[in-house]
Design a protein around this motif. Structure first.
Motif, PDB file in Angstrom:
ATOM      1  N   TYR A 113       0.813  -1.214   0.000  1.00  0.00           N
ATOM      2  CA  TYR A 113       0.000   0.000   0.000  1.00  0.00           C
ATOM      3  C   TYR A 113       0.845   1.262   0.000  1.00  0.00           C
ATOM      4  CZ  TYR A 113      -3.406  -3.592   0.880  1.00  0.00           C
ATOM      5  OH  TYR A 113      -4.159  -4.731   0.770  1.00  0.00           O
ATOM      6  N   TYR A 114       2.081   1.202   0.483  1.00  0.00           N
ATOM      7  CA  TYR A 114       2.978   2.348   0.342  1.00  0.00           C
ATOM      8  C   TYR A 114       3.215   2.653  -1.140  1.00  0.00           C
ATOM      9  CZ  TYR A 114       4.572   3.130   5.196  1.00  0.00           C
ATOM     10  OH  TYR A 114       4.664   3.472   6.523  1.00  0.00           O
ATOM     11  N   GLY A 115       3.284   1.618  -1.967  1.00  0.00           N
ATOM     12  CA  GLY A 115       3.456   1.840  -3.400  1.00  0.00           C
ATOM     13  C   GLY A 115       2.304   2.627  -3.985  1.00  0.00           C
ATOM     14  N   VAL A 116       1.088   2.301  -3.578  1.00  0.00           N
ATOM     15  CA  VAL A 116      -0.091   3.049  -4.037  1.00  0.00           C
ATOM     16  C   VAL A 116      -0.035   4.477  -3.491  1.00  0.00           C
ATOM     17  CG1 VAL A 116      -2.608   3.140  -4.084  1.00  0.00           C
ATOM     18  CG2 VAL A 116      -1.435   0.917  -4.114  1.00  0.00           C
ATOM     19  N   ASP A 117       0.310   4.617  -2.203  1.00  0.00           N
ATOM     20  CA  ASP A 117       0.378   5.944  -1.589  1.00  0.00           C
ATOM     21  C   ASP A 117       1.323   6.861  -2.362  1.00  0.00           C
ATOM     22  OD1 ASP A 117      -1.237   4.879   0.390  1.00  0.00           O
ATOM     23  OD2 ASP A 117       0.388   4.641   1.842  1.00  0.00           O
ATOM     24  N   LEU A 118       2.514   6.367  -2.682  1.00  0.00           N
ATOM     25  CA  LEU A 118       3.497   7.183  -3.388  1.00  0.00           C
ATOM     26  C   LEU A 118       2.995   7.575  -4.776  1.00  0.00           C
ATOM     27  CD1 LEU A 118       6.819   5.378  -2.408  1.00  0.00           C
ATOM     28  CD2 LEU A 118       6.094   7.660  -1.692  1.00  0.00           C
ATOM     29  N   ALA A 119       2.307   6.656  -5.442  1.00  0.00           N
ATOM     30  CA  ALA A 119       1.758   6.975  -6.764  1.00  0.00           C
ATOM     31  C   ALA A 119       0.724   8.095  -6.657  1.00  0.00           C
ATOM     32  CB  ALA A 119       1.149   5.734  -7.395  1.00  0.00           C
ATOM     33  N   VAL A 120      -0.165   8.007  -5.674  1.00  0.00           N
ATOM     34  CA  VAL A 120      -1.214   9.029  -5.547  1.00  0.00           C
ATOM     35  C   VAL A 120      -0.610  10.375  -5.159  1.00  0.00           C
ATOM     36  CG1 VAL A 120      -3.383   9.650  -4.436  1.00  0.00           C
ATOM     37  CG2 VAL A 120      -2.869   7.247  -4.891  1.00  0.00           C
ATOM     38  N   LEU A 121       0.378  10.366  -4.277  1.00  0.00           N
ATOM     39  CA  LEU A 121       1.020  11.629  -3.911  1.00  0.00           C
ATOM     40  C   LEU A 121       1.717  12.241  -5.127  1.00  0.00           C
ATOM     41  CD1 LEU A 121       2.325  10.531  -0.415  1.00  0.00           C
ATOM     42  CD2 LEU A 121       0.554  12.241  -0.867  1.00  0.00           C
ATOM     43  N   GLY A 122       2.187  11.398  -6.042  1.00  0.00           N
ATOM     44  CA  GLY A 122       2.716  11.904  -7.307  1.00  0.00           C
ATOM     45  C   GLY A 122       1.639  12.548  -8.154  1.00  0.00           C
ATOM     46  N   MET A 123       0.414  12.014  -8.089  1.00  0.00           N
ATOM     47  CA  MET A 123      -0.696  12.644  -8.817  1.00  0.00           C
ATOM     48  C   MET A 123      -0.958  14.047  -8.291  1.00  0.00           C
ATOM     49  SD  MET A 123      -3.358   9.430  -8.948  1.00  0.00           S
ATOM     50  CE  MET A 123      -2.724   7.769  -9.175  1.00  0.00           C
ATOM     51  N   SER A 135       2.761  -4.698 -11.382  1.00  0.00           N
ATOM     52  CA  SER A 135       3.571  -4.137 -12.458  1.00  0.00           C
ATOM     53  C   SER A 135       2.758  -3.379 -13.497  1.00  0.00           C
ATOM     54  CB  SER A 135       4.379  -5.246 -13.145  1.00  0.00           C
ATOM     55  OG  SER A 135       5.298  -5.821 -12.225  1.00  0.00           O
ATOM     56  N   GLY A 136       1.462  -3.597 -13.547  1.00  0.00           N
ATOM     57  CA  GLY A 136       0.622  -2.832 -14.461  1.00  0.00           C
ATOM     58  C   GLY A 136       0.592  -1.352 -14.121  1.00  0.00           C
ATOM     59  N   HIS A 137       0.986  -0.996 -12.886  1.00  0.00           N
ATOM     60  CA  HIS A 137       1.027   0.411 -12.476  1.00  0.00           C
ATOM     61  C   HIS A 137       2.294   1.112 -12.947  1.00  0.00           C
ATOM     62  CE1 HIS A 137      -1.642  -0.607  -8.700  1.00  0.00           C
ATOM     63  NE2 HIS A 137      -2.140  -1.054  -9.825  1.00  0.00           N
ATOM     64  N   ASP A 138       3.290   0.363 -13.439  1.00  0.00           N
ATOM     65  CA  ASP A 138       4.612   0.937 -13.694  1.00  0.00           C
ATOM     66  C   ASP A 138       4.599   2.099 -14.683  1.00  0.00           C
ATOM     67  OD1 ASP A 138       5.428  -0.937 -11.897  1.00  0.00           O
ATOM     68  OD2 ASP A 138       6.715  -2.065 -13.279  1.00  0.00           O
ATOM     69  N   PRO A 139       3.833   2.034 -15.797  1.00  0.00           N
ATOM     70  CA  PRO A 139       3.806   3.205 -16.680  1.00  0.00           C
ATOM     71  C   PRO A 139       3.299   4.464 -15.970  1.00  0.00           C
ATOM     72  CG  PRO A 139       2.992   1.275 -17.832  1.00  0.00           C
ATOM     73  CD  PRO A 139       3.125   0.887 -16.396  1.00  0.00           C
ATOM     74  N   MET A 140       2.291   4.315 -15.119  1.00  0.00           N
ATOM     75  CA  MET A 140       1.796   5.451 -14.347  1.00  0.00           C
ATOM     76  C   MET A 140       2.890   5.997 -13.439  1.00  0.00           C
ATOM     77  SD  MET A 140      -1.036   5.482 -11.292  1.00  0.00           S
ATOM     78  CE  MET A 140      -2.452   5.054 -12.285  1.00  0.00           C
ATOM     79  N   ILE A 141       3.602   5.101 -12.759  1.00  0.00           N
ATOM     80  CA  ILE A 141       4.667   5.534 -11.850  1.00  0.00           C
ATOM     81  C   ILE A 141       5.763   6.248 -12.630  1.00  0.00           C
ATOM     82  CG2 ILE A 141       6.477   4.694 -10.303  1.00  0.00           C
ATOM     83  CD1 ILE A 141       4.504   2.420  -9.525  1.00  0.00           C
ATOM     84  N   ALA A 142       6.112   5.723 -13.797  1.00  0.00           N
ATOM     85  CA  ALA A 142       7.126   6.374 -14.628  1.00  0.00           C
ATOM     86  C   ALA A 142       6.682   7.782 -15.023  1.00  0.00           C
ATOM     87  CB  ALA A 142       7.398   5.535 -15.872  1.00  0.00           C
ATOM     88  N   LEU A 143       5.425   7.933 -15.348  1.00  0.00           N
ATOM     89  CA  LEU A 143       4.892   9.239 -15.726  1.00  0.00           C
ATOM     90  C   LEU A 143       4.941  10.221 -14.562  1.00  0.00           C
ATOM     91  CD1 LEU A 143       3.304  11.079 -17.716  1.00  0.00           C
ATOM     92  CD2 LEU A 143       1.205  10.060 -16.765  1.00  0.00           C
ATOM     93  N   LEU A 144       4.600   9.758 -13.370  1.00  0.00           N
ATOM     94  CA  LEU A 144       4.493  10.644 -12.212  1.00  0.00           C
ATOM     95  C   LEU A 144       5.845  10.983 -11.602  1.00  0.00           C
ATOM     96  CD1 LEU A 144       1.415   8.909 -10.537  1.00  0.00           C
ATOM     97  CD2 LEU A 144       1.407  11.053 -11.821  1.00  0.00           C
ATOM     98  N   GLY A 145       6.806  10.075 -11.697  1.00  0.00           N
ATOM     99  CA  GLY A 145       8.136  10.332 -11.170  1.00  0.00           C
ATOM    100  C   GLY A 145       8.187  10.253  -9.656  1.00  0.00           C
ATOM    101  N   ILE A 146       9.291  10.738  -9.079  1.00  0.00           N
ATOM    102  CA  ILE A 146       9.522  10.634  -7.643  1.00  0.00           C
ATOM    103  C   ILE A 146      10.001  11.973  -7.085  1.00  0.00           C
ATOM    104  CG2 ILE A 146      10.021   8.159  -7.621  1.00  0.00           C
ATOM    105  CD1 ILE A 146      13.016   8.902  -7.589  1.00  0.00           C
ATOM    106  N   ASP A 147       9.835  12.130  -5.802  1.00  0.00           N
ATOM    107  CA  ASP A 147      10.353  13.298  -5.077  1.00  0.00           C
ATOM    108  C   ASP A 147      10.805  12.810  -3.707  1.00  0.00           C
ATOM    109  OD1 ASP A 147      11.004  15.771  -4.098  1.00  0.00           O
ATOM    110  OD2 ASP A 147       8.935  16.398  -3.725  1.00  0.00           O
ATOM    111  N   VAL A 148      12.065  12.403  -3.618  1.00  0.00           N
ATOM    112  CA  VAL A 148      12.612  11.813  -2.400  1.00  0.00           C
ATOM    113  C   VAL A 148      13.416  12.886  -1.657  1.00  0.00           C
ATOM    114  CG1 VAL A 148      14.014   9.949  -1.438  1.00  0.00           C
ATOM    115  CG2 VAL A 148      12.775   9.602  -3.599  1.00  0.00           C
TER     116      VAL A 148
END
Length: 564
Positions: free
Chosen positions: A276-286, A362-375
């Protein structure tokens, strides 16, 4: 013609998109217009996975991709439930083969918060009373198999009249699919036909309204990842569709979540959870990419950085894993049922491709690539190398989603010892009925690099650990060389409390009741519990302590002394 989004991405982002899309392309059913749920010959087709595939097509933009994405999105929208008075209004069938949930018998909006919880408890009591009367008064149901069959028939009858959450519908599909539609409309509107944009907006009006109704009623509580998605879609579509009430709702919910997050030093109710942390990080990227207001962006920024700092605190760079204990987890391995490895690959770059191996996320990976990261800068060293042995401890306010809403929040403490080659976790304070709560864990690595884990879990005899069971609680504590656990069993069911140990070359003869000689780890065991039995499998073992009501003490205690 504009350049495809994927061509503007870094090498790491492109790797994620192409790897994931190669996998999803194989599951696409050209005739049906959706992804098969599992296996290339499956007759069922999934809606959420197909929505993520459509987003990946819009990012990749190979010849025919946009047209395929349009078709897939239309097909996904076909599976939305349009039933304004029903509790599942605006959500989506999870599979193409799902039957429509029962309708017309559940005035859920007029009931108190926790409706789903109270109904479940009521049906449990009615079922048990009915079976008891048959056993006592009519001298029937002598065999346990008959009891189980009757219980199944009873619940099948109930579920044919009232829509059981998680069985006849999944309320969370609203939020998952709405997030995809939001990104598609925000980032790719110039590629999509006006008819699809209009249809998505109409569908999202139903989805967001259903999500808001659910949140306000508290009929079905929202875990953290769903709460974040709920705030995002309500904020995004509130602005997009000019719904002032949704904008206000999203603002209030975001402020409340931030206050709770910071109350105990930056922790979510769904704490220390790879899935669920993976989902959280994706949404915070949104939020980072598509929020409409500075305040919402600021809140998301504080949450995102705080979450990364939590991940860093419990992360072991040598083992490439998060330490337990886990408030919710499917697997002990970070690269299974989780996207955390994908985020770390974006951070660490070339040489860490192994963290992006295919799994069910892994189906979320394109979305994650689009949103990027902020560490945040202070967290980065923890992911690059071991930052020294440490005993860490954080408090969080858990959510017991299937408990009385007046008593479903408990203050928990998640403690962990993180050494270079071994880490251990212990949970105290939790009253969660969910089997995904892992209260006592060990991860370690041998000198030759082989990795192992140990976890304490429970199941109803003959059942599965990933279930909700009432009346079973754990209290655990950890030091650098010990792990102690108390188990309380106030239940009428026969329960197996067991240690699962996974890794190569585990031998039956090396596991004795008072001493476990495991590769790279020795564990002395003091157990106040029934005599254990053991089951051996190809790459794991189960050490089982069976609780039998009326015959066993309803308390167990385990003191594990650990040495490398």
């Amino acid at each position: 013609m504009t350049q495809p989004m994927v061509k503007k991405m870094s090498e790491e982002q492109q790797h994620l998109v192409m790897q994931s899309m190669d996998m999803m392309d194989r599951f696409y059913d050209e005739e049906f217009g959706l992804l098969r749920s599992s296996g290339e010959e499956s007759s069922a087709h999934g809606t959420r996975g197909s929505a993520h595939y459509a987003l990946g097509l819009l990012i990749r933009q190979k010849s025919g991709d946009v047209e395929r994405a349009v078709r897939v999105l239309h097909k996904v929208l076909d599976y939305q439930y349009d039933a304004p008075e029903e509790i599942y209004h605006g959500t989506f069938a999870t599979q193409s083969t799902d039957e429509h949930p029962p309708a017309g018998h559940y005035a859920w909006k007029s009931f108190a918060p926790g409706t789903a919880y109270f109904l479940e408890r009521t049906f449990e009591k009615v079922s048990e009373a009915f079976i008891h009367k048959l056993q006592e008064e009519n001298n029937l149901l002598k065999e346990e198999a008959d009891v189980k069959q009757l219980r199944q028939l009873f619940y099948a009858s109930v579920h044919g009249v009232l829509p059981p959450v998680w069985i006849s519908y999944d309320p969370n599909w609203r939020e998952f699919i709405a997030c995809v539609c939001a990104i598609a409309s925000a980032a790719f509107s110039e590629l999509l036909p006006d008819a699809l944009i209009q249809r998505m907006d109409e569908a999202m009006e139903r989805a967001v309204q259903g999500s808001v109704d659910r949140r306000l009623s508290d009929a079905i509580p929202m875990n953290t990842n769903i709460e974040l998605m709920h705030i995002f879609i309500t904020h995004y579509y509130g602005h997009r569709l000019k719904r002032a009430d949704w904008m206000q709702h999203a603002d209030e919910q975001a402020e409340g979540l931030l206050h709770e997050f910071e109350q105990y030093g930056g922790t979510f109710a769904e704490f220390n959870t790879t899935t669920y942390y993976g989902v959280d990080l994706a949404v915070l990227g949104m939020f980072r990419r598509y929020a409409f207001t500075e305040r919402m962006t600021e809140i998301a920024h504080r949450l995102e950085h705080g979450l990364w700092n939590n991940i860093a605190l419990y992360y072991n760079a040598k083992l490439e894993n998060l330490s337990g204990p886990f408030a919710r987890a499917y697997d002990m391995e970070m690269r299974e049922h989780s996207s955390i490895g994908v985020f770390l690959y974006l951070l660490l770059g070339k040489g860490y491709e192994h963290l992006t191996g295919m799994n069910c996320e892994s189906g979320h990976d394109p979305m994650i690539a689009l949103l990027g990261i902020d560490v945040p800068a202070e967290a980065v060293p923890y992911f690059q190398a071991h930052q020294g042995d440490r005993l860490v401890q954080k408090q969080f306010l858990e959510l017991c989603e299937r408990d009385d809403p007046k008593a479903n929040r408990n203050l928990c403490t998640a403690s962990a010892w993180i050494g270079e080659n071994r880490m251990m976790g212990a949970m105290s304070g939790s009253r969660n009925t969910n089997g995904q709560m892992h209260p006592a864990t060990i991860h370690w690595q041998t000198e030759t690099g082989e990795r192992y884990y140990l976890r304490l879990i429970r199941r109803e005899t003959g059942g599965d650990w990933n279930s909700h069971l009432r009346g079973i609680t754990f209290e655990a504590e950890v030091t650098p060389d010990s792990l102690n656990i108390d188990v309380q069993l106030d239940t009428a069911e026969e329960i197996e409390v067991y240690f699962e140990i996974k890794g190569p070359s585990i031998r039956h003869q090396d596991i004795q009741p008072e001493r476990w000689e495991l590769p790279g780890l020795t564990c002395t065991v003091k157990a106040e519990a029934p005599e254990p039995t053991m089951l051996m499998y190809t790459d794991y073992a189960e050490i089982i302590y069976r609780y039998v009501p009326g015959k066993s003490e309803n308390r167990m205690r385990f003191e594990l002394g650990i040495s490398d």
